[in-house]
Design an enzyme around this catalytic site. Structure first.
Site, PDB file in Angstrom:
ATOM      1  N   THR A 123       0.959  -0.941  -0.116  1.00 29.79           N
ATOM      2  CA  THR A 123      -0.052   0.158  -0.047  1.00 29.79           C
ATOM      3  C   THR A 123       0.907   1.202  -0.014  1.00 29.79           C
ATOM      4  OG1 THR A 123      -1.455   1.080   1.462  1.00 29.79           O
ATOM      5  CG2 THR A 123      -0.179  -0.295   2.472  1.00 29.79           C
ATOM      6  N   ASP A 124       0.428   2.423  -0.539  1.00 29.84           N
ATOM      7  CA  ASP A 124       1.043   3.637  -0.393  1.00 29.84           C
ATOM      8  C   ASP A 124       1.110   4.209   0.967  1.00 29.84           C
ATOM      9  OD1 ASP A 124      -1.907   4.307  -0.139  1.00 29.84           O
ATOM     10  OD2 ASP A 124      -1.774   6.040  -1.633  1.00 29.84           O
ATOM     11  N   GLU A 125       0.120   3.571   2.037  1.00 29.66           N
ATOM     12  CA  GLU A 125       0.077   4.066   3.343  1.00 29.66           C
ATOM     13  C   GLU A 125       1.329   3.859   4.081  1.00 29.66           C
ATOM     14  OE1 GLU A 125      -3.666   3.429   5.285  1.00 29.66           O
ATOM     15  OE2 GLU A 125      -4.618   3.036   3.459  1.00 29.66           O
ATOM     16  N   TYR A 150      -1.885  -0.741  11.180  1.00 26.12           N
ATOM     17  CA  TYR A 150      -1.888  -1.283   9.734  1.00 26.12           C
ATOM     18  C   TYR A 150      -0.706  -0.857   8.568  1.00 26.12           C
ATOM     19  CZ  TYR A 150      -3.185  -1.781   4.576  1.00 26.12           C
ATOM     20  OH  TYR A 150      -3.305  -2.087   2.961  1.00 26.12           O
ATOM     21  N   LYS A 154       2.301  -3.526   7.383  1.00 25.69           N
ATOM     22  CA  LYS A 154       2.619  -3.395   5.958  1.00 25.69           C
ATOM     23  C   LYS A 154       4.245  -2.937   5.511  1.00 25.69           C
ATOM     24  CE  LYS A 154       0.152  -4.723   2.867  1.00 25.69           C
ATOM     25  NZ  LYS A 154      -0.224  -5.925   2.277  1.00 25.69           N
TER      26      LYS A 154
END
Ligand code: NAD
Ligand code: TYD
Length: 337
Positions: A123-125, A150, A154
């Site tokens: 993810t970009d998060e 989260y 990741k």
């Protein structure tokens, strides 16, 4: 080619399995999924009798399950994860277990059998948050700065995937993509929640003040990007995938959905903000565009129209999903906001 798809019963994983079987009919696809609250075999009803497809119920944190499923596999496409930020705030431990430990167990098994490719969907998060109103974008060289349990889990999984490449020579690729939306999206995320709440005549909770920005990516565009990375991506490389060129705030996106569904803005309810809420995400997808020739093909308005049509036509799917334990989660998540 034999593919092991982890998390193939979830939102993006099931879209990937359906797409892959339709476009690569010679390949064998094994869907390995623990069927958590987010996994739903109804998504794969149309392929369950396809001889090229099989389902294995298993947990990626269990080395025996994983080693057994990995036999004869050429390509691993790793989607399985705990994926919802708000749930990670309620209970981070499951996120660390599945996303970090589960990824390491898979990497170890992939190393043992000597797969040709281990593709990790991230993810970009992991990059943190960009300033509101700025023109900055995340790219493959942005330093990691995750804020939620989260995104931190990741980030941990991404580092492990790179470590298996650098230390053991495992042929890996990673994609960091932005917020997906489309068919089979579990109705806990902003767009699927908004559309289904409107169809149920309920209020739409938008976290205050609603100016947060996400980079929205139609799920089939994401699946096509993964296909290109599997076919042409270079070992050890990361590719960022995004769907937008201009910022759209959450409030603007929700208003667009309401307009497309013929409703006014009176169903919007501004609710208490999420702790540690990242303000803005935006992706620079130049690398995958120039090196592999990918670009998003579905505009936000077009993607929302398709998504609204899907949820309108598949009421049974989401009504079923929204009953039972989801209803308990919804009450807990939104009652004090
Ligand atoms: P999802 O929550 O819809 O599905 C996750 C799937 O993984 C489910 O089928 C679940 O049963 C399975 N799973 C969970 N724990 C497992 C375990 N221990 N063992 C085996 N299977 C397990 O998630 P999604 O939205 O489809 O996301 C897929 C991947 O893409 C995730 O890795 C996520 O981090 C990443 N991603 C998602 C988005 C998005 O917008 N949805 C954006 C960027 C990246
Ligand atoms: P979400 O779909 O949970 O994805 P992520 O947190 O991974 O980006 O949330 C997207 C945006 O919508 C995010 O800024 C939080 C906001 N949001 C709401 O305003 N209301 C909601 O009920 C939810 C679930 C999210």
């Amino acid at each position: 080619m034999k593919l092991l798809v982890t998390g193939g019963a979830g939102f993006i994983g099931s879209n990937f399995v359906l797409y892959w079987l339709a476009h690569h009919s010679e390949d064998v696809v094994v869907n390995f999924d623990a069927l958590t609250y987010a996994g739903n075999l109804e998504n794969l009803k149309s392929v369950e009798k396809n001889p090229q497809y099989s389902f294995v119920k298993g947990d990626i944190t269990n080395p025996q399950d994983v080693e057994k499923a990995m036999q004869g596999v050429n390509i691993v496409v790793h989607f399985a994860a705990e994926s919802h930020v708000d749930r990670s705030i309620m209970d981070p431990s499951t996120f660390v277990r599945t996303n970090v430990l589960g990824t390491q167990v898979l990497l170890e098994a992939a190393k043992k059998v000597g797969v040709k490719k281990f593709h990790h969907v991230s993810t970009d998060e992991v990059f943190g948050s960009l300033e509101l109103g700025s023109t900055e974008k995340f790219s493959e060289t942005t330093p990691y700065n995750p804020h939620s349990p989260y995104s931190a889990s990741k980030a941990g999984s991404d580092h492990l995937v790179r470590a298996y490449h650098d230390t053991y020579g495992l042929p890996i690729t990673i994609t960091n993509c932005s917020n997906n939306y489309g068919p089979y999206h579990f109705p806990e995320k902003l767009f699927s929640l908004t559309i289904t709440n409107i169809l149920e005549g309920k209020k739409v909770p938008v976290y205050t003040p609603g100016n947060h920005v996400r980079d929205w990516l139609y799920v089939e565009d994401h699946v096509r990007a993964i296909e290109m990375v599997l076919q042409k991506g270079k070992d050890g490389e990361t590719y960022c995938i995004g769907g937008m060129t201009q910022d759209v705030s959450n409030l603007e996106a929700v208003k667009m959905i309401l307009r497309l569904m013929g409703k006014d803005d009176s169903s919007i309810e501004l609710v208490k903000d999420r702790p540690g809420h990242d303000v803005r995400y935006a992706i620079d997808w130049t690398k995958i565009n120039t090196e592999l020739g990918w670009s998003p093909s579905v505009s936000l308005e077009e993607g929302l129209q398709k998504t609204i049509a899907w949820y309108t036509e598949h009421r049974d799917w989401w009504m079923d999903v929204k009953s039972g334990t989801y209803a308990e989660y919804y009450t807990k998540q939104y009652q004090e906001r």
